[in-house]
Write a protein that holds these residues in place. Sequence first.
Motif, PDB file in Angstrom:
ATOM      1  N   LEU A  41     -11.485 -70.874  -1.873  1.00  0.00           N
ATOM      2  CA  LEU A  41     -10.297 -70.551  -2.190  1.00  0.00           C
ATOM      3  C   LEU A  41     -10.072 -70.742  -3.658  1.00  0.00           C
ATOM      4  N   CYS A  42      -9.461 -69.647  -4.095  1.00  0.00           N
ATOM      5  CA  CYS A  42      -9.241 -69.521  -5.738  1.00  0.00           C
ATOM      6  C   CYS A  42      -8.265 -70.543  -6.157  1.00  0.00           C
ATOM      7  N   SER A  43      -8.484 -71.202  -7.175  1.00  0.00           N
ATOM      8  CA  SER A  43      -7.747 -72.126  -7.777  1.00  0.00           C
ATOM      9  C   SER A  43      -6.496 -71.970  -8.328  1.00  0.00           C
ATOM     10  N   LYS A  44      -6.479 -70.558  -8.791  1.00  0.00           N
ATOM     11  CA  LYS A  44      -5.264 -70.048  -9.358  1.00  0.00           C
ATOM     12  C   LYS A  44      -4.341 -69.415  -8.309  1.00  0.00           C
ATOM     13  N   CYS A  45      -4.818 -68.322  -7.630  1.00  0.00           N
ATOM     14  CA  CYS A  45      -4.066 -67.741  -6.595  1.00  0.00           C
ATOM     15  C   CYS A  45      -3.916 -68.299  -5.349  1.00  0.00           C
ATOM     16  N   GLY A  46      -5.037 -68.848  -4.801  1.00  0.00           N
ATOM     17  CA  GLY A  46      -5.109 -69.214  -3.342  1.00  0.00           C
ATOM     18  C   GLY A  46      -5.673 -68.284  -2.459  1.00  0.00           C
ATOM     19  N   HIS A  81     -16.304 -65.412  -7.857  1.00  0.00           N
ATOM     20  CA  HIS A  81     -15.539 -64.256  -8.266  1.00  0.00           C
ATOM     21  C   HIS A  81     -14.290 -63.938  -7.511  1.00  0.00           C
ATOM     22  N   CYS A  82     -13.049 -64.001  -7.937  1.00  0.00           N
ATOM     23  CA  CYS A  82     -12.030 -63.676  -7.105  1.00  0.00           C
ATOM     24  C   CYS A  82     -11.246 -62.164  -7.041  1.00  0.00           C
ATOM     25  N   PRO A  83     -11.261 -61.739  -6.075  1.00  0.00           N
ATOM     26  CA  PRO A  83     -11.043 -60.185  -6.044  1.00  0.00           C
ATOM     27  C   PRO A  83      -9.468 -59.841  -6.450  1.00  0.00           C
ATOM     28  N   THR A  84      -8.645 -61.029  -6.034  1.00  0.00           N
ATOM     29  CA  THR A  84      -7.107 -60.824  -6.485  1.00  0.00           C
ATOM     30  C   THR A  84      -6.982 -60.857  -8.020  1.00  0.00           C
ATOM     31  N   CYS A  85      -7.630 -62.031  -8.714  1.00  0.00           N
ATOM     32  CA  CYS A  85      -7.475 -62.157 -10.093  1.00  0.00           C
ATOM     33  C   CYS A  85      -8.508 -61.248 -10.921  1.00  0.00           C
ATOM     34  N   LYS A  86      -9.350 -60.620 -10.108  1.00  0.00           N
ATOM     35  CA  LYS A  86     -10.455 -59.932 -10.775  1.00  0.00           C
ATOM     36  C   LYS A  86     -11.140 -60.757 -11.924  1.00  0.00           C
ATOM     37  N   THR A  88     -13.775 -64.457 -12.727  1.00  0.00           N
ATOM     38  CA  THR A  88     -14.439 -65.643 -12.123  1.00  0.00           C
ATOM     39  C   THR A  88     -13.289 -66.987 -12.201  1.00  0.00           C
ATOM     40  N   ARG A  89     -13.557 -67.663 -10.818  1.00  0.00           N
ATOM     41  CA  ARG A  89     -12.619 -68.808 -10.669  1.00  0.00           C
ATOM     42  C   ARG A  89     -13.124 -70.029 -10.188  1.00  0.00           C
ATOM     43  N   SER A  90     -12.541 -71.094 -10.408  1.00  0.00           N
ATOM     44  CA  SER A  90     -13.163 -72.377 -10.037  1.00  0.00           C
ATOM     45  C   SER A  90     -12.465 -72.354  -8.533  1.00  0.00           C
TER      46      SER A  90
HETATM   47 ZN   LIG Z   1      -7.678 -65.710  -7.756  1.00  0.00          ZN
END
Ligand SMILES: [Zn+2]
Length: 334
Positions: A41-46, A81-86, A88-90
């Motif tokens: 899961l994305c650390s920013k948006c989940g 790669h996070c599709p929501t944030c568009k 690269t996320r940890s």
């Molecule tokens: Zn994200």
Amino acid sequence: MRLPRFISKISPGFEVIDLKEWISKGFIEIYLKNKEESPRLCSKCGDQLNSAKVGEHKVKVRTLDIHKFKTYLILKRQKHHCPTCKKTRSEALSFISSESPHVTEEYAWWLGRLCEIAPVSRAAKFTGNDPMTMWRFDFKRMRRLFQHYKIPKVTRISVDEVYARKQKYYRKESRDKRFFTIVSDLNSGRVVWVSESRSKEALDEFFHVIGEERCKDIEVVAADQFDGYKKSVEVNCPNATFVWDRFHIMQTFEKYVNDDRAWLSHHLCQGEIKRLTRGKFKQLFLKKAERRSKVENRHIGDVLKDNQHFAYLELIKEGMFQIYQSKDEFEARE
Ligand SMILES: [Zn+2]
């Protein structure tokens, strides 16, 4: 090294692959490996990250100490790669604190607890953490507490202001804005509310929070000679008596006693008596008679013997102390 079961299961979803003890350097490192392949899961948006790994970086996370040794978890945190944030996320790691990626959630919680009993700067020094990070843990803890905070039932309150900061937030900010208004319960001696700035509105805020009904229960409000507080009490608390608090009255009183002493010393005294009534002796004239030492009493006696103005001054000052003394005795009997 063959690890015991309780160490190898230290964090769910992770496997302990190694343990290093640096006893002489005072720290322990526990090496972890993420067992779960996907989804991450994305650390920013989940939201769920793409399964293809973009990269990874090694992180060192401080956790609860083992004995006296600083303990770190060492692992590789993946990037996808996070599709929501568009972007690269940890990946999100549940045990890492939301305030700082360098400490675990449980360690951050205990650091917050430490700040309850010690100043933030000391707690930071004691545990070897950055003061700013420590401040954030403390702030989070206080926010958590504040969510469930209810103002206790109060009947006698005192209102005071404290000077909060020297710097202005903007150029034309008034001095009043740089204060906090502190409301405390006189029965328990506890602070029950703090609002920003020194103004009528700041105290109104408190009365607004407790509501009209509970304002009627307030019997006494003690505050300093600042006009705004008095106005607010008159508007909001129909049954309250407004009094000036002892500290501020005595502060003002002592200032005038001191001014009078300086005037008398300057205009009406000569030679030895002038020396005895100024400079390092000036505090003596403000001191309560029964608190003076033997030497100090003799000193005052010498001055009063020859000078009736100072005798009057002494009488007025003692009279003022007596007003409050009778109140202290009254409370002692209660
Ligand atoms: Zn994200």
